[in-house]
Every structure is written in C-alpha cells, then in structure tokens.
Design a protein around this motif. Sequence first.
Motif, PDB file in Angstrom:
ATOM      1  N   GLY A 122       0.784  -1.226   0.000  1.00 20.37           N
ATOM      2  CA  GLY A 122       0.000   0.000   0.000  1.00 20.37           C
ATOM      3  C   GLY A 122       0.814   1.274   0.000  1.00 20.37           C
ATOM      4  N   PHE A 123       2.134   1.152   0.074  1.00 23.96           N
ATOM      5  CA  PHE A 123       3.014   2.316   0.057  1.00 23.96           C
ATOM      6  C   PHE A 123       3.749   2.389  -1.288  1.00 23.96           C
ATOM      7  CE2 PHE A 123       2.594   1.226   4.546  1.00 23.96           C
ATOM      8  CZ  PHE A 123       2.315   2.465   5.119  1.00 23.96           C
ATOM      9  N   THR A 124       3.965   3.603  -1.749  1.00 25.66           N
ATOM     10  CA  THR A 124       4.718   3.813  -2.986  1.00 25.66           C
ATOM     11  C   THR A 124       6.059   4.450  -2.643  1.00 25.66           C
ATOM     12  OG1 THR A 124       2.701   4.102  -4.287  1.00 25.66           O
ATOM     13  CG2 THR A 124       4.752   4.917  -5.236  1.00 25.66           C
ATOM     14  N   LEU A 125       7.126   3.777  -3.005  1.00 28.93           N
ATOM     15  CA  LEU A 125       8.470   4.259  -2.705  1.00 28.93           C
ATOM     16  C   LEU A 125       8.921   5.261  -3.750  1.00 28.93           C
ATOM     17  CD1 LEU A 125      10.225   0.840  -1.883  1.00 28.93           C
ATOM     18  CD2 LEU A 125       9.222   2.465  -0.261  1.00 28.93           C
ATOM     19  N   SER A 126       9.708   6.240  -3.323  1.00 32.68           N
ATOM     20  CA  SER A 126      10.348   7.152  -4.263  1.00 32.68           C
ATOM     21  C   SER A 126      11.580   6.452  -4.841  1.00 32.68           C
ATOM     22  CB  SER A 126      10.775   8.444  -3.556  1.00 32.68           C
ATOM     23  OG  SER A 126      11.670   9.190  -4.373  1.00 32.68           O
ATOM     24  N   PRO A 127      11.807   6.530  -6.143  1.00 31.14           N
ATOM     25  CA  PRO A 127      13.004   5.893  -6.713  1.00 31.14           C
ATOM     26  C   PRO A 127      14.294   6.490  -6.165  1.00 31.14           C
ATOM     27  CG  PRO A 127      11.922   7.319  -8.330  1.00 31.14           C
ATOM     28  CD  PRO A 127      10.978   7.185  -7.174  1.00 31.14           C
ATOM     29  N   ALA A 128      14.242   7.728  -5.666  1.00 30.45           N
ATOM     30  CA  ALA A 128      15.436   8.371  -5.106  1.00 30.45           C
ATOM     31  C   ALA A 128      15.903   7.679  -3.830  1.00 30.45           C
ATOM     32  CB  ALA A 128      15.154   9.846  -4.821  1.00 30.45           C
ATOM     33  N   LEU A 129      14.994   6.965  -3.141  1.00 28.68           N
ATOM     34  CA  LEU A 129      15.359   6.331  -1.871  1.00 28.68           C
ATOM     35  C   LEU A 129      16.423   5.249  -2.051  1.00 28.68           C
ATOM     36  CD1 LEU A 129      11.867   5.974  -0.099  1.00 28.68           C
ATOM     37  CD2 LEU A 129      13.573   7.787   0.135  1.00 28.68           C
ATOM     38  N   PHE A 130      16.491   4.659  -3.235  1.00 29.48           N
ATOM     39  CA  PHE A 130      17.486   3.613  -3.471  1.00 29.48           C
ATOM     40  C   PHE A 130      18.912   4.168  -3.437  1.00 29.48           C
ATOM     41  CE2 PHE A 130      13.636   1.678  -5.059  1.00 29.48           C
ATOM     42  CZ  PHE A 130      13.779   0.338  -4.709  1.00 29.48           C
ATOM     43  N   GLN A 131      19.037   5.486  -3.605  1.00 26.31           N
ATOM     44  CA  GLN A 131      20.367   6.098  -3.537  1.00 26.31           C
ATOM     45  C   GLN A 131      20.922   6.073  -2.109  1.00 26.31           C
ATOM     46  OE1 GLN A 131      22.084   7.260  -6.417  1.00 26.31           O
ATOM     47  NE2 GLN A 131      20.402   6.040  -7.218  1.00 26.31           N
ATOM     48  N   SER A 132      20.068   5.781  -1.139  1.00 21.49           N
ATOM     49  CA  SER A 132      20.533   5.674   0.254  1.00 21.49           C
ATOM     50  C   SER A 132      21.097   4.293   0.571  1.00 21.49           C
ATOM     51  CB  SER A 132      19.384   5.975   1.223  1.00 21.49           C
ATOM     52  OG  SER A 132      19.058   7.345   1.220  1.00 21.49           O
ATOM     53  N   LEU A 133      20.884   3.323  -0.305  1.00 16.37           N
ATOM     54  CA  LEU A 133      21.328   1.959   0.001  1.00 16.37           C
ATOM     55  C   LEU A 133      22.841   1.850   0.099  1.00 16.37           C
ATOM     56  CD1 LEU A 133      18.914  -0.175  -2.221  1.00 16.37           C
ATOM     57  CD2 LEU A 133      18.912   0.017   0.275  1.00 16.37           C
ATOM     58  N   ASN A 134      23.545   2.448  -0.846  1.00 17.94           N
ATOM     59  CA  ASN A 134      24.999   2.370  -0.826  1.00 17.94           C
ATOM     60  C   ASN A 134      25.585   2.951   0.458  1.00 17.94           C
ATOM     61  OD1 ASN A 134      27.796   3.701  -1.453  1.00 17.94           O
ATOM     62  ND2 ASN A 134      27.597   2.075  -2.965  1.00 17.94           N
ATOM     63  N   PRO A 135      25.256   4.199   0.817  1.00 23.08           N
ATOM     64  CA  PRO A 135      25.798   4.733   2.074  1.00 23.08           C
ATOM     65  C   PRO A 135      25.301   3.995   3.317  1.00 23.08           C
ATOM     66  CG  PRO A 135      24.231   6.268   1.101  1.00 23.08           C
ATOM     67  CD  PRO A 135      24.521   5.232   0.069  1.00 23.08           C
ATOM     68  N   LEU A 136      24.060   3.466   3.276  1.00 28.71           N
ATOM     69  CA  LEU A 136      23.551   2.711   4.423  1.00 28.71           C
ATOM     70  C   LEU A 136      24.429   1.502   4.690  1.00 28.71           C
ATOM     71  CD1 LEU A 136      21.438   1.932   6.556  1.00 28.71           C
ATOM     72  CD2 LEU A 136      20.148   0.781   4.729  1.00 28.71           C
ATOM     73  N   PHE A 137      24.746   0.750   3.657  1.00 28.27           N
ATOM     74  CA  PHE A 137      25.574  -0.440   3.834  1.00 28.27           C
ATOM     75  C   PHE A 137      27.004  -0.073   4.223  1.00 28.27           C
ATOM     76  CE2 PHE A 137      22.474  -2.518   0.708  1.00 28.27           C
ATOM     77  CZ  PHE A 137      21.759  -3.123   1.738  1.00 28.27           C
ATOM     78  N   VAL A 138      27.493   1.051   3.717  1.00 31.62           N
ATOM     79  CA  VAL A 138      28.839   1.493   4.106  1.00 31.62           C
ATOM     80  C   VAL A 138      28.874   1.818   5.600  1.00 31.62           C
ATOM     81  CG1 VAL A 138      30.551   3.329   3.850  1.00 31.62           C
ATOM     82  CG2 VAL A 138      29.506   2.321   1.827  1.00 31.62           C
ATOM     83  N   ILE A 139      27.856   2.508   6.071  1.00 24.66           N
ATOM     84  CA  ILE A 139      27.801   2.870   7.494  1.00 24.66           C
ATOM     85  C   ILE A 139      27.750   1.621   8.373  1.00 24.66           C
ATOM     86  CG2 ILE A 139      26.324   3.927   9.261  1.00 24.66           C
ATOM     87  CD1 ILE A 139      25.546   5.986   7.072  1.00 24.66           C
ATOM     88  N   LEU A 140      26.966   0.639   7.951  1.00 23.93           N
ATOM     89  CA  LEU A 140      26.849  -0.588   8.744  1.00 23.93           C
ATOM     90  C   LEU A 140      28.136  -1.406   8.716  1.00 23.93           C
ATOM     91  CD1 LEU A 140      23.245  -1.741   7.694  1.00 23.93           C
ATOM     92  CD2 LEU A 140      23.943  -0.659   9.841  1.00 23.93           C
TER      93      LEU A 140
END
Length: 497
Positions: free
Chosen positions: A330-348
């Motif tokens: 029921g939620f629609t994601l913004s395609p821009a949110l995928f740009q956070s995946l790379n830095p998210l994994f780097v931080i972790l």
Amino acid sequence: MSQLDKQKVVESVPQRGFFGHPKGLFTLFFTEFWERFSYYGMRAILLFYMYYEVSKGGLGLPENLALAIMSIYGSLVYMSGIIGGWLADRVFGTSKAVFYGGVFIMLGHIVLAIPGNVPLFFTSMVLIVLGTGLLKPNVSCVVGDLYSEADNRRDAGFSIFYMGINLGGLISPLIVGTVGTEVDFHLGFSLAAIGMFIGLLTFLLTRKKNLGLAGTYPLNPLNATEKKRLSIMFTAAAIIIALFVAFGLYTNVLTLPVFIGLIGILGFVIPTIYFVVMYRSNKTSPKEKSRILAYIPLFLAAVMFWAIQEQGSTILASYADKRTELSIAGFTLSPALFQSLNPLFVILLAPVFAWLWVKLGAKQPSIPRKFSFGLLFAGLSFLVMLVPAYLSGGTGLVSPLWLVLSYFIVVLGELCLSPVGLSATTKLAPAAFSAQTMSLWFLSNAAGQAVNAQIVQFYRVETEVVYFGVIGGLAIVLGIILYLLTPFIRKFMQGVH
C-alpha cells in the motif's frame, strides 16, 4: 614537505579526542558529512530532474542524454580535482582550498534552487564542479596529515572518515530526494545548499583548535617568477578555451556528443600526463618513483571499479524508476530512496572493516590484494542483475530486493578499495605532489565515469543481459589478474604494505 615538517604538523594536532583518533578527524568528518549531504542529495534527484517532463517540474531532456550528462558531470567533478590539488600544493594550502570549495558548491546549489532553464542548469554544474574539485581531494589530504606514516590508526581513521561521507549520503536522499521528487525539485536543491552552509560553519569554527598546522601552507609553493609566468599562461589558456568554445558553438562543431567524447579522452590523457610529470620530476626521489610505478595498476583497477559503482546513480537509478516494483503493502516508494542503500551499507559495514584491519594488523591483506577483492565484488554486483533480467523476460517489474542485493555486494568491494585507496595514496604519494596525487586518485573516478558516459547510452531493457554480463565479467577477470600480480606490485611499493 620534509619528514621533519610532516612530524611538526602531526605534533601540532591534538592526537586524542575523536574515538581514539586525532581531534582534527572530528572537524574533517563533519565538514565532509555536510558536503556529501549536499552533493548526494542533489545527485539523488538530478537525473530525474533532467528527464522528467516540464509539466512534472523537470527539464524534459531525453533519458539517454540525461544518463550521459550525469556521467560526464560526475567525471568533471572529479577531474576538477586536478585544479584543486595544484592550487593547494602550490598556492594556498589544503585548508583554504576546502573552504573556497565549499563556497562554490553552496553557490551552485543555490543556482539549482532557482527555477530556470537548461543554461541556468549548466551554470550550476560549473560552480559545483569547480567547488568539488577544490574541496574533495584536499579534505582527504588533510586527513592524511593528521597521522604519522608509522601510525597504525591511519587506515582505520580513513575508514571512519569514509563512514562520515556515507552518513551524509544516507540521510540526504531520504530528505532531499523525497522532497525533490514528491514536493518540488528546487526545494530539494535548496536543502542541499543549506547542508553545505552548515558544513562551512563547522569547518570555520573548529579548524584552528583541532587541525593545528595541517593544511595551512602549500607543500611546494610558487616563487615570484613562477607566479608571474603562470598568471600569463592561465590568462592565455582561458582566452584560447573561450574562443574555441565560442567557435565550436557558432559552427555547431562542438555538440554535446562531441563534448562527451572529448571528456572521455581527457579522462585517461590527464592522469597519464600526471604520472609522467611526477615520475620525471627532479623533486621525486628514486624511492618515490618506484612507488609511482606501483600506483599505476592500482589506479587502473580503481577506474574499473568506479565504472561499475557509479552506475548506481545512473543505470540503477533509472532501473529503480522504470523497472522496479515501487508499490509495496500500500506504500509507494520514491526511486530516489534507493540512492541511500549504498551509504547505508557502508555505514553498517565500515566499522566492521576498520576493526578487521586493526585486528589483523600486519597480517591484513596487502593493498593490491584488497583492490583485487574490490574488483571481484564489483563484478559480482552486476552479474547478480542478470537474474531478474532473465526471470522478468525484460518486460515486467522486478522485486526491489534485487537492487538491494546489488548495492550490498558492490559496497563490500567499495570498502576493500575506496578507503584503502585514500590511505594508499597518502602513503605512496611523492612529498612534493601530495595534494596533487590525491587529485590523481579521484581522477580514477573521473576516468571511470568518462567511460560510463559512452557505455550507458547502449543500455536498453532488451540488452540488459549482455550489458550487465559483459561489464561484470570483465571486472572479475581484471580482479583475478590483479590478485596474481600482487607480489610483483609490492616490490615497487618500497615497504608500504
């Protein structure tokens, strides 16, 4: 800078105060955090801003052209580091270069925040390119100045610094990306400008206390005669370039495809010239010349890596927008949110890698081996994308988890190569070309994106299997070759592990 001068700089910096590292790491961590917040926030929406229709707030450019412009823009951002590194080494030092760069970046984002047309868009790109060229290589160079060559904390310090970069990159697409795609592009660009302003304040308020002498003077300053001669040369070059551009535009010889091809050539010609000049300089010792030779295969490996990694903001961004199922529960994601995946994994994962290198100590893999691992993971991240291409038949929307997996795998390679590359550059750089060698490191990214500007135009839904398969397979082959050449490369590194 002599060994004695380097030690003097290290002694001027408080050596404890930020997670067991020099206090100056705090200043540089948060300066770069806010700079990356502004840059990655802007980049998260830039592609969509270019190819979205005017009725949706975009510029209405063709998608393939927008993909090529994104790659050329990224290439020029890192290519401009040549100017920033040279000015820091020969004119005003790395500290002032960081500040001036931040000012240009902020102005560029302010221009983007003004609703306008294509010429205004390119004006903002010029400002951001120049600003990033001043700031990006030099802030990393100052990090290296905080540590002595024998300090085992250096690689871990760069990993922490790299985590700061990606923390800014994680938050900005969530904020700037969402505001830009869901509310207004120009409002999103305004937030990017505010982020850079905060970064400038952080740097100004803490640099004197935390950085000591680091970056306060040029390492190889110009004398009066050189300043006069170079002033004449730069003026003449500016006039010639202006006349060339004006003639090219008037005669329609200088088209955008021609410009893209020219940048592709410069992406490899410029670093080649740099290597030759540094190697032949009488200011480069025999030991430093040997290290330059060892640096060449590392540089080429980095070009291949960045050619894949940087497509996360072009091909994979478009893939997220057009080939990925964005409606979930029921939620629609913004395609821009995928740009956070790379830095998210780097931080972790960055703390894990930093701990691992410190834990292994002298037993950790050598620099070339780490680079080879980086290439192997980069290639695998593209090969993974063959599966959804095959399963969907190139027509239906695919699960977003495939993108998540691809971004995750390439980050494993990034942490083997990118922070290690920053550290290796400070170790292998000739003393007289310290900041310029850091600029050379960033030219590997410029060359990779210059290559991308050519190849992204061949991407189509019907060519996905060939596109991802060929590029991913080539990276894996080069990674294996580099691994096998490691003993040979280490001989030229002259004691640098």
